[in-house]
Write a protein that holds these residues in place. Structure first.
Motif, short mmCIF file in Angstrom:
data_model
loop_
_atom_site.label_atom_id
_atom_site.label_comp_id
_atom_site.label_asym_id
_atom_site.label_seq_id
_atom_site.Cartn_x
_atom_site.Cartn_y
_atom_site.Cartn_z
N ASP A 1 -16.46 23.93 10.23
CA ASP A 1 -15.42 23.61 9.25
C ASP A 1 -14.15 24.41 9.52
N LEU A 2 -14.31 25.68 9.89
CA LEU A 2 -13.15 26.53 10.16
C LEU A 2 -12.42 26.07 11.41
N ARG A 3 -13.16 25.70 12.45
CA ARG A 3 -12.53 25.19 13.67
C ARG A 3 -11.69 23.96 13.37
N CYS A 4 -12.24 23.07 12.55
CA CYS A 4 -11.50 21.84 12.20
C CYS A 4 -10.24 22.19 11.41
N ALA A 5 -10.37 23.09 10.46
CA ALA A 5 -9.22 23.46 9.63
C ALA A 5 -8.13 24.11 10.48
N LYS A 6 -8.53 24.97 11.41
CA LYS A 6 -7.55 25.63 12.29
C LYS A 6 -6.82 24.60 13.16
N LEU A 7 -7.56 23.63 13.69
CA LEU A 7 -6.94 22.59 14.50
C LEU A 7 -5.92 21.82 13.69
N ILE A 8 -6.30 21.43 12.50
CA ILE A 8 -5.38 20.68 11.63
C ILE A 8 -4.11 21.48 11.39
N ALA A 9 -4.27 22.77 11.11
CA ALA A 9 -3.10 23.62 10.84
C ALA A 9 -2.26 23.81 12.09
N ASN A 10 -2.90 24.05 13.23
CA ASN A 10 -2.16 24.28 14.47
C ASN A 10 -1.39 23.04 14.92
N LEU A 11 -1.86 21.88 14.55
CA LEU A 11 -1.16 20.64 14.89
C LEU A 11 -0.08 20.30 13.86
#
Length: 334
Positions: A9-19
């Motif tokens: 879940d954290l990996r997905c959230a970080k990706l969303i934020a970084n994009l």
């Protein structure tokens, strides 16, 4: 920075934020998707929309030890962008790739008008011209990649292609059938050396959705400059295996192989179509055998059906048919 050990879940959230798609705190839910062996994929719920995110795995989810570099995720995104340039309706909308996360975001395809080609085939659903539609798209993408000025630099990935396709499919199968090693090794050498066409590397019905009758091609992790014969044989192999698995659909599926080629052939501008068809015909039985004795066997064949595939494929590897029509004739007579 991307770490496999991070909670998903954290990996997905970080990706969303970084994009720049949303803040980490705006992620409402993460739903992992199942079915693939090479990646972690999820649907991420954001305020007002859902999107799909994807991360490549360093070790594939199969029984054998099968590893591949995670930077293939970048090649997949590059293939989707290249395909979108000539066939925008046949790939999902793209929302960005993050080098820090080795992941990307894209449109989440869902709805009543969307179905997976593999599911339709296994259910023996009425043929709606799917094979011809896929052949047309694939031919246009292949042809576009041979035009002078096409940027090949994101696709110098033959070593990744070897790790993901040639070793686990052909070399591993040769270790189980040493009497066929000369033929299988010859195919490996030829495919590894080729660099004339942009190859998807996983053109399988499990990676093709249809939306309102339009094919949408996914999962291009194996993308490389290579030989068009691989994409063609890889896709047609699935039709042949399902023909052997589904007696009631056998004639339809066998005919779809020839319709696929008939629709693809007019797109060939970079070489003699007869030469390409001959390479497809030689590679197809090798991939048939690989899907029962390689590192990634198809899951739906019974042991009796696996034996039948071996009985058909082995002599066709040793002495290939002249063309696809002859190959289908041999298979239909079994």
């Amino acid at each position: 920075m991307y770490r496999v050990s991070e909670p998903f879940d954290l990996r997905c959230a970080k990706l969303i934020a970084n994009l720049g798609l949303a803040g980490e705190g705006e992620v409402l839910a993460v739903k992992p998707l199942t079915g693939g062996v090479a990646s972690d994929i999820a649907v991420v719920s954001l305020p007002g929309r859902e999107i799909c995110v994807k991360f490549a795995l360093p070790k594939l989810k199969v029984a054998e030890d099968w590893r591949a570099p995670v930077h293939r995720n970048k090649a997949e995104y590059a293939w989707l962008m290249a395909a979108a340039a000539c066939a925008p309706e046949n790939v999902p909308a793209l929302y960005g790739w993050s080098p820090a996360d080795n992941g990307f975001a894209m449109e989440y395809l869902t709805g009543e008008s969307v179905y997976l080609w593999k599911d339709a085939l296994l259910k023996s659903a009425p043929d709606q011209g799917e094979a011809e539609a896929v052949a047309s798209v694939l031919g246009r993408i292949h042809a576009a990649s041979t035009v002078p000025g096409f940027d090949q630099s994101p696709f110098r990935n033959r070593d990744d292609f070897y790790a993901l396709r040639l070793e686990p499919y052909l070399n591993f199968t040769a270790s189980k059938h040493p009497d066929l090693a000369p033929q299988l090794s010859g195919l490996v050498d030829s495919l590894y050396a080729a660099d004339s066409v942009l190859v998807h590397g996983d053109v399988s019905p499990k990676n093709i959705l249809f939306r309102n009758g339009t094919p949408i091609i996914l999962d291009a992790e194996c993308a490389t400059m290579g030989d068009a014969s691989f994409d063609l044989a890889f896709c047609l192999n699935h039709l042949i295996l399902k023909a052997l698995h589904l007696p009631a659909s056998r004639r339809t599926l066998s005919a779809s192989v020839l319709r696929f080629w008939a629709r693809y052939e007019p797109e060939i501008s970079w070489e003699d179509p007869t030469a390409l068809e001959a390479r497809v015909t030689a590679l197809l039985p090798a991939l048939m055998l690989a899907r029962v004795d390689g590192k990634s066997p198809v899951e739906y064949l019974s042991e009796q059906e696996r034996g039948r595939v071996r009985r058909l494929a082995i002599p066709l590897i040793a002495g290939p048919a002249r063309n696809l029509t002859d190959l289908i004739t041999v298979i239909d007579k079994d």
